[in-house]
Design an enzyme around this catalytic site. Structure first.
Site, PDB file in Angstrom:
ATOM      1  N   GLN A 253      20.214  32.158 -28.104  1.00  0.00           N
ATOM      2  CA  GLN A 253      20.276  33.339 -27.051  1.00  0.00           C
ATOM      3  C   GLN A 253      20.320  34.835 -26.957  1.00  0.00           C
ATOM      4  OE1 GLN A 253      23.500  33.221 -23.633  1.00  0.00           O
ATOM      5  NE2 GLN A 253      22.062  31.953 -22.224  1.00  0.00           N
TER       6      GLN A 253
ATOM      7  N   GLY B 295      18.806  35.653 -19.193  1.00  0.00           N
ATOM      8  CA  GLY B 295      18.426  36.636 -18.323  1.00  0.00           C
ATOM      9  C   GLY B 295      20.146  35.712 -16.616  1.00  0.00           C
ATOM     10  N   ALA B 296      20.956  34.916 -16.982  1.00  0.00           N
ATOM     11  CA  ALA B 296      22.252  34.773 -15.909  1.00  0.00           C
ATOM     12  C   ALA B 296      23.165  35.489 -16.168  1.00  0.00           C
ATOM     13  CB  ALA B 296      22.260  33.327 -16.922  1.00  0.00           C
TER      14      ALA B 296
ATOM     15  N   PRO C  71      24.887  27.718 -23.861  1.00  0.00           N
ATOM     16  CA  PRO C  71      25.504  28.608 -24.809  1.00  0.00           C
ATOM     17  C   PRO C  71      26.650  28.870 -24.527  1.00  0.00           C
ATOM     18  CG  PRO C  71      24.321  29.138 -23.048  1.00  0.00           C
ATOM     19  CD  PRO C  71      24.128  27.846 -22.923  1.00  0.00           C
TER      20      PRO C  71
ATOM     21  N   TYR D 216      23.781  39.793 -16.590  1.00  0.00           N
ATOM     22  CA  TYR D 216      23.607  40.597 -17.569  1.00  0.00           C
ATOM     23  C   TYR D 216      22.416  41.543 -17.231  1.00  0.00           C
ATOM     24  CZ  TYR D 216      27.826  38.564 -20.077  1.00  0.00           C
ATOM     25  OH  TYR D 216      28.828  38.437 -20.230  1.00  0.00           O
TER      26      TYR D 216
ATOM     27  N   ARG E  27      17.416  31.179 -19.303  1.00  0.00           N
ATOM     28  CA  ARG E  27      18.333  30.972 -18.888  1.00  0.00           C
ATOM     29  C   ARG E  27      18.838  32.087 -17.857  1.00  0.00           C
ATOM     30  NH1 ARG E  27      24.875  29.959 -19.256  1.00  0.00           N
ATOM     31  NH2 ARG E  27      24.506  27.005 -19.294  1.00  0.00           N
TER      32      ARG E  27
ATOM     33  N   GLY F 189      28.618  22.398 -21.316  1.00  0.00           N
ATOM     34  CA  GLY F 189      29.907  23.648 -21.971  1.00  0.00           C
ATOM     35  C   GLY F 189      30.585  23.426 -22.239  1.00  0.00           C
TER      36      GLY F 189
END
Ligand SMILES: Cc1cc2nc3c(=O)[nH]c(=O)nc-3n(C[C@H](O)[C@H](O)[C@H](O)COP(=O)(O)O)c2cc1C
Length: 366
Positions: free
Chosen positions: A98, A173-174, A23, A177, A224, A315
């Site tokens: 995402q 979930g990374a 993402p 945040y 994630r 990425g």
């Protein structure tokens, strides 16, 4: 030993290779978070990846603070995503959305609201805003009513993602945040059922996953996480124990795949000395694991050989190389990413990176 070019199944997704596009926030939507046509061109250029994980996409105005990032809470946003997703499918690709709530990292000049978080804490970094980088105010600790509302917003955004044609969703979930703010003991100071011991701190994540699974089905739901190291002041005193427990919870929920951003000490993206947690997570999680950070074709292939990762996500290589898959296949060199245009608007540094075929064409002309 699995090969990067072996197909793989991630729940309902059938990938022709194990080269996943990570993402990447790029800031090419409108101020209202509506995707623009150029985003379809950009993603379609990268459709040879096993699956594209979309840039982080806001579930609500409250949760989206990044300038020109897209959302999935309004009808206009769903309509804007439809041609983007269709362009990827027309190019033979697959794409999951995402879903993002930034929690305490949303600046009020963007959301026109006080940021919220698990507890009343303040993000230490400067926030990206339409008026440059600005310090963040203290977040408001959410009530249990807020929590129920936000879980509903995740489910609503998941419903909208499916309506827009996405092949599934990945919960963000990374990276410090909102979900990470609930997970970690430096940012979750709550004393209710959502704070304190690990089983309580992972409750928000679990509730979100259950609500989204009820909409999209487990086979189309992923998450994630960034288990090792702190981001934006979001840290845990025992990440190893915390994220092993998270992996066990995801196993219980039947989540088919997870993506982990696990940098090492030499990483050029948020380096950390904390050991990777993925080997421990692997012991309790039987789904597929996609590993990220700092890989190229050779090191990604080597990592698959170690037996923890089932696929690798890339990425920055995908930013600069729309035909990254073909470049790995042929051992061709890579274009270097231009940091100055990561979050700028327009086609420059977005859809204009050359493919190998362009170079050949140029070569033929000279
Ligand atoms: C420009 C840029 C935007 C990013 N946006 C996101 C994002 O929206 N969601 C996310 O989970 N990670 C995001 N990341 C992190 C990347 O997915 C990835 O973890 C990081 O680039 C390290 O992997 P790499 O070495 O393959 O580039 C972003 C990174 C960069 C450089």
């Amino acid at each position: 030993m699995p090969d990067l070019f072996d197909p793989i199944t991630l729940g309902a997704l059938r990938l022709p290779n194990r080269i996943v596009m990570a993402p990447l926030t790029r800031g090419r939507a409108t101020r209202a978070g509506v995707p623009t046509p150029i985003m379809g061109e950009y993603y379609a250029q990268r459709a040879t990846s096993g699956v594209i994980i979309s840039e982080a996409t806001g579930i609500s105005r409250e949760g989206l603070g990044w300038p020109y990032a897209p959302g999935l809470w309004s009808e206009a946003q769903v309509e804007g995503w439809k041609p983007v997703v269709a362009a990827v499918h027309a190019a033979g690709g697959r794409i999951v959305a995402q879903l993002w709530h930034m929690g305490r990292l949303v600046h009020p000049s963007v959301s026109e609201m006080q940021p919220i978080s698990a507890s009343a804490t303040t993000g230490p970094a400067l926030a990206h805003t339409y008026d440059g980088k600005q310090p963040l105010p203290e977040a408001r600790a959410v009530s249990t009513d807020d929590i129920a509302r936000i879980i509903g917003e995740y489910a609503g955004a998941a419903r909208n993602a499916i309506a827009a044609g996405f092949d599934g969703v990945q919960i963000h979930g990374a990276n410090g945040y909102l979900i990470d703010q609930f997970l970690r003991d430096a940012t979750n100071l709550r004393e209710d059922a959502y704070g304190g011991m690990i089983a309580n701190r992972l409750r928000f994540l679990s509730d979100v996953m259950q609500a989204v699974i009820a909409v999209t089905g487990a086979a189309r739901t992923a998450i994630r996480l960034s288990p090792n190291g702190a981001v934006n002041g979001c840290h845990d005193s025992d990440g190893m124990r915390l994220f092993t427990a998270v992996a066990a919870e995801l196993e219980a929920l039947g989540v088919p795949w997870i993506e982990l951003r696990e940098p090492g000490p030499q990483s050029s993206f948020r380096a950390t000395d904390e050991a990777p947690v993925s080997p421990e997570m692997r012991k309790v999680f039987s789904g597929k694991i996609v590993l990220n950070s700092d890989y190229d074709g050779a090191s990604g292939q080597a990592k698959l050989g170690e037996g923890v990762a089932d696929a690798i996500s890339f990425g920055r290589p995908f930013i600069a190389n729309p035909d990254f898959v073909e470049r790995i296949r042929t051992g061709a060199g890579l274009n270097a990413p231009d940091v100055a245009t990561f979050y700028s608007q327009g086609p420059q540094g977005y859809t204009d990176y050359p493919k190998l075929t362009d170079a050949r064409r140029i070569g033929a002309w000279t």
